[in-house]
Design an enzyme around this catalytic site. Structure first.
Site, PDB file in Angstrom:
ATOM      1  CE1 TYR A  45      -0.366  49.686  63.643  1.00  0.00           C
ATOM      2  CE2 TYR A  45       1.015  47.846  62.928  1.00  0.00           C
ATOM      3  CZ  TYR A  45       0.800  48.939  63.757  1.00  0.00           C
ATOM      4  OH  TYR A  45       1.754  49.290  64.682  1.00  0.00           O
TER       5      TYR A  45
ATOM      6  N   GLY B 287      -2.865  34.772  57.044  1.00  0.00           N
ATOM      7  CA  GLY B 287      -2.200  36.064  56.889  1.00  0.00           C
ATOM      8  C   GLY B 287      -1.015  36.269  57.826  1.00  0.00           C
TER       9      GLY B 287
ATOM     10  CB  VAL C 220       2.420  36.857  71.911  1.00  0.00           C
ATOM     11  CG1 VAL C 220       3.837  37.228  71.619  1.00  0.00           C
ATOM     12  CG2 VAL C 220       2.332  35.376  72.142  1.00  0.00           C
TER      13      VAL C 220
ATOM     14  CE  LYS D  86       1.880  52.745  63.263  1.00  0.00           C
ATOM     15  NZ  LYS D  86       2.248  53.819  64.198  1.00  0.00           N
TER      16      LYS D  86
ATOM     17  CB  ALA E 271      -1.183  59.187  68.994  1.00  0.00           C
TER      18      ALA E 271
ATOM     19  CG  PHE F 279       3.205  48.912  76.042  1.00  0.00           C
ATOM     20  CD1 PHE F 279       3.962  48.622  77.165  1.00  0.00           C
ATOM     21  CD2 PHE F 279       3.553  48.299  74.832  1.00  0.00           C
ATOM     22  CE1 PHE F 279       5.051  47.748  77.100  1.00  0.00           C
ATOM     23  CE2 PHE F 279       4.623  47.417  74.752  1.00  0.00           C
ATOM     24  CZ  PHE F 279       5.374  47.147  75.887  1.00  0.00           C
TER      25      PHE F 279
ATOM     26  CB  THR G  82      -5.353  51.771  74.099  1.00  0.00           C
ATOM     27  OG1 THR G  82      -4.443  52.562  73.326  1.00  0.00           O
ATOM     28  CG2 THR G  82      -6.313  51.058  73.157  1.00  0.00           C
TER      29      THR G  82
HETATM   30  P1  NAD Z   1      -0.918  51.684  72.892  1.00  0.00           P
HETATM   31  O1  NAD Z   1      -2.300  51.394  72.372  1.00  0.00           O
HETATM   32  O2  NAD Z   1      -0.622  51.295  74.305  1.00  0.00           O
HETATM   33  O3  NAD Z   1      -0.573  53.219  72.700  1.00  0.00           O
HETATM   34  C1  NAD Z   1      -1.185  54.042  71.732  1.00  0.00           C
HETATM   35  C2  NAD Z   1      -1.569  55.339  72.425  1.00  0.00           C
HETATM   36  O4  NAD Z   1      -2.124  56.213  71.449  1.00  0.00           O
HETATM   37  C3  NAD Z   1      -2.637  55.145  73.503  1.00  0.00           C
HETATM   38  O5  NAD Z   1      -2.273  55.876  74.662  1.00  0.00           O
HETATM   39  C4  NAD Z   1      -3.905  55.708  72.864  1.00  0.00           C
HETATM   40  O6  NAD Z   1      -4.823  56.237  73.813  1.00  0.00           O
HETATM   41  C5  NAD Z   1      -3.338  56.764  71.953  1.00  0.00           C
HETATM   42  N1  NAD Z   1      -4.188  57.057  70.801  1.00  0.00           N
HETATM   43  C6  NAD Z   1      -4.806  56.166  69.979  1.00  0.00           C
HETATM   44  N2  NAD Z   1      -5.493  56.809  69.029  1.00  0.00           N
HETATM   45  C7  NAD Z   1      -5.297  58.140  69.235  1.00  0.00           C
HETATM   46  C8  NAD Z   1      -5.762  59.313  68.580  1.00  0.00           C
HETATM   47  N3  NAD Z   1      -6.566  59.240  67.526  1.00  0.00           N
HETATM   48  N4  NAD Z   1      -5.378  60.513  69.069  1.00  0.00           N
HETATM   49  C9  NAD Z   1      -4.567  60.598  70.166  1.00  0.00           C
HETATM   50  N5  NAD Z   1      -4.111  59.520  70.824  1.00  0.00           N
HETATM   51  C10 NAD Z   1      -4.465  58.299  70.360  1.00  0.00           C
HETATM   52  O7  NAD Z   1       0.088  50.986  71.877  1.00  0.00           O
HETATM   53  P2  NAD Z   1       1.670  50.808  71.919  1.00  0.00           P
HETATM   54  O8  NAD Z   1       1.938  49.350  71.790  1.00  0.00           O
HETATM   55  O9  NAD Z   1       2.246  51.551  73.063  1.00  0.00           O
HETATM   56  O10 NAD Z   1       2.082  51.502  70.544  1.00  0.00           O
HETATM   57  C11 NAD Z   1       2.676  52.798  70.478  1.00  0.00           C
HETATM   58  C12 NAD Z   1       3.169  53.052  69.072  1.00  0.00           C
HETATM   59  O11 NAD Z   1       4.163  52.099  68.710  1.00  0.00           O
HETATM   60  C13 NAD Z   1       2.097  52.954  67.993  1.00  0.00           C
HETATM   61  O12 NAD Z   1       2.334  53.948  67.037  1.00  0.00           O
HETATM   62  C14 NAD Z   1       2.322  51.594  67.387  1.00  0.00           C
HETATM   63  O13 NAD Z   1       1.864  51.522  66.054  1.00  0.00           O
HETATM   64  C15 NAD Z   1       3.821  51.496  67.476  1.00  0.00           C
HETATM   65  N6  NAD Z   1       4.319  50.103  67.467  1.00  0.00           N
HETATM   66  C16 NAD Z   1       4.025  49.257  68.489  1.00  0.00           C
HETATM   67  C17 NAD Z   1       4.536  47.964  68.462  1.00  0.00           C
HETATM   68  C18 NAD Z   1       4.289  46.973  69.577  1.00  0.00           C
HETATM   69  O14 NAD Z   1       4.815  45.866  69.512  1.00  0.00           O
HETATM   70  N7  NAD Z   1       3.509  47.317  70.620  1.00  0.00           N
HETATM   71  C19 NAD Z   1       5.308  47.542  67.376  1.00  0.00           C
HETATM   72  C20 NAD Z   1       5.566  48.440  66.342  1.00  0.00           C
HETATM   73  C21 NAD Z   1       5.080  49.731  66.411  1.00  0.00           C
END
Ligand code: NAD
Length: 317
Positions: A149, A275, A192, A153, A82, A19, A43
């Site tokens: 989680y 939580g 959400v 991080k 990732a 995303f 994902t």
């Molecule tokens: P997402 O699940 O859409 O993206 C994660 C991507 O990482 C996916 O494309 C998935 O295929 C890939 N991935 C997962 N495990 C992997 C692995 N072992 N090796 C290689 N690729 C892998 O999630 P997102 O919401 O786009 O999140 C992206 C980043 O932002 C993450 O690090 C997440 O922790 C961080 N983040 C997201 C939010 C949020 O609100 N969505 C908030 C804070 C931090």
């Protein structure tokens, strides 16, 4: 919009088919960078990506394959997104979460070191600071995460700080608020707004856990992508909160969506989830001062854009 990367900066985005990662890819492509994606597609969806982008289907826990891919791309910058992002999964299997979010990040740092790349790490603001902290929360607050989680991080952040001290690297940590916008899966628990958009479209009654007064720092994904550009342009290491600095309640989110969808979205209330913290909003003054970045999309506008995307059938691009 942004100053151009006229030099064709080579950038690798891990999690780039996800995303947020896919928006980061788009914004750097628009800015003139040469972008490659590394993703294991758990994902992620390659259809989210512009056809110009080369994709390495690699898992960050596979250090040999990761090293090989990074050596072949020779990026100047690695945006590391990732991750295993599901908080509930992290509670059910903390070791599996740490394998991706801690060891995977260490692997990325080592691979980056081999080619002299800077790393910009997507950490979390929402799942890091915990309860009983000042709100909005500044970066120097001692984190007390409420789930594996957030702990993973934070641990990954500690490795980044360590690498900066030990190897004189200039890696950067961005602590993201609750990111929302087009391409977010309604299946993820962070989504959400994505979930409520789907319910609004289908005329279904949304469920609110607790009384709906809990606040979150909802930040639009386009603003987050812009923050990655600002971070790459910044020539010094550090930790920055990336949010709006404004907390919005769940009931406010529903009000905005009811207005754009033109329907009543009165929720049914369910018991507060154990939580779950009551208030989470990030102090974003450091990002404004250092990176020259502030969020520009207000919630009502971002919610409308997200709802329009859902109404259009949630196209991947
Ligand atoms: P997402 O699940 O859409 O993206 C994660 C991507 O990482 C996916 O494309 C998935 O295929 C890939 N991935 C997962 N495990 C992997 C692995 N072992 N090796 C290689 N690729 C892998 O999630 P997102 O919401 O786009 O999140 C992206 C980043 O932002 C993450 O690090 C997440 O922790 C961080 N983040 C997201 C939010 C949020 O609100 N969505 C908030 C804070 C931090």
């Amino acid at each position: 919009m942004f100053p151009q990367f006229s030099d064709g900066t080579r950038l690798l985005v891990t999690g780039g088919a996800g995303f947020i990662g896919s928006h980061v890819v788009d914004v750097f492509l628009d800015a003139g960078a040469e972008v490659t994606v590394l993703d294991n597609m758990t994902t992620g969806d390659p259809a989210r990506l512009d056809g110009r982008v080369a994709v390495h289907r690699v898992d960050v826990t596979d250090s040999a394959a990761l090293d090989e891919a990074v050596r072949s791309v020779r990026p100047e910058v690695i945006c590391h997104l990732a991750a295993q992002i599901d908080v509930r999964v992290s509670v059910a299997d903390p070791a599996a979460d740490a394998r991706v979010n801690v060891l995977g990040t260490i692997n990325v740092l080592e691979a980056a070191r081999a080619v002299g790349a800077r790393v910009v790490f997507a950490s979390t603001g929402g799942a890091l600071y915990g309860e009983g902290v000042p709100v909005p929360t500044p970066e120097d607050t001692l984190p007390a995460p409420g789930a594996p989680y957030g702990t993973a991080k934070y641990c990954a952040e500690q490795y980044i700080g360590l690498f900066n001290r030990l190897h004189a690297t200039e890696h950067i940590v961005l602590r993201l608020g609750n990111v929302y916008g087009p391409r977010q899966s309604p299946a993820g628990e962070a989504g959400v707004i994505a979930i409520y958009c789907g319910l609004a479209r289908d005329g279904e009654v949304p469920t609110v856990f607790g009384d709906g007064s809990q606040t979150r720092d909802y930040v639009y994904v386009g603003d987050v992508a812009a923050a990655f550009v600002a971070a790459v342009r910044h020539r010094a290491p550090g930790v920055w909160n990336i949010g709006t600095g404004r907390g919005s309640t769940v009931l406010e989110v529903l009000d905005h969506l009811a207005a754009v969808a033109g329907r009543d979205l009165s929720p049914r209330f369910a018991p507060r989830r154990p939580g779950e913290i009551q208030h989470s909003t990030l102090d974003v003054s450091r990002a404004a001062a250092d990176l020259g970045w502030t969020a520009s999309v207000p919630l009502e506008k971002g919610a409308a854009a997200t709802y329009a995307w859902v109404l259009a059938g949630s196209p991947v691009r």
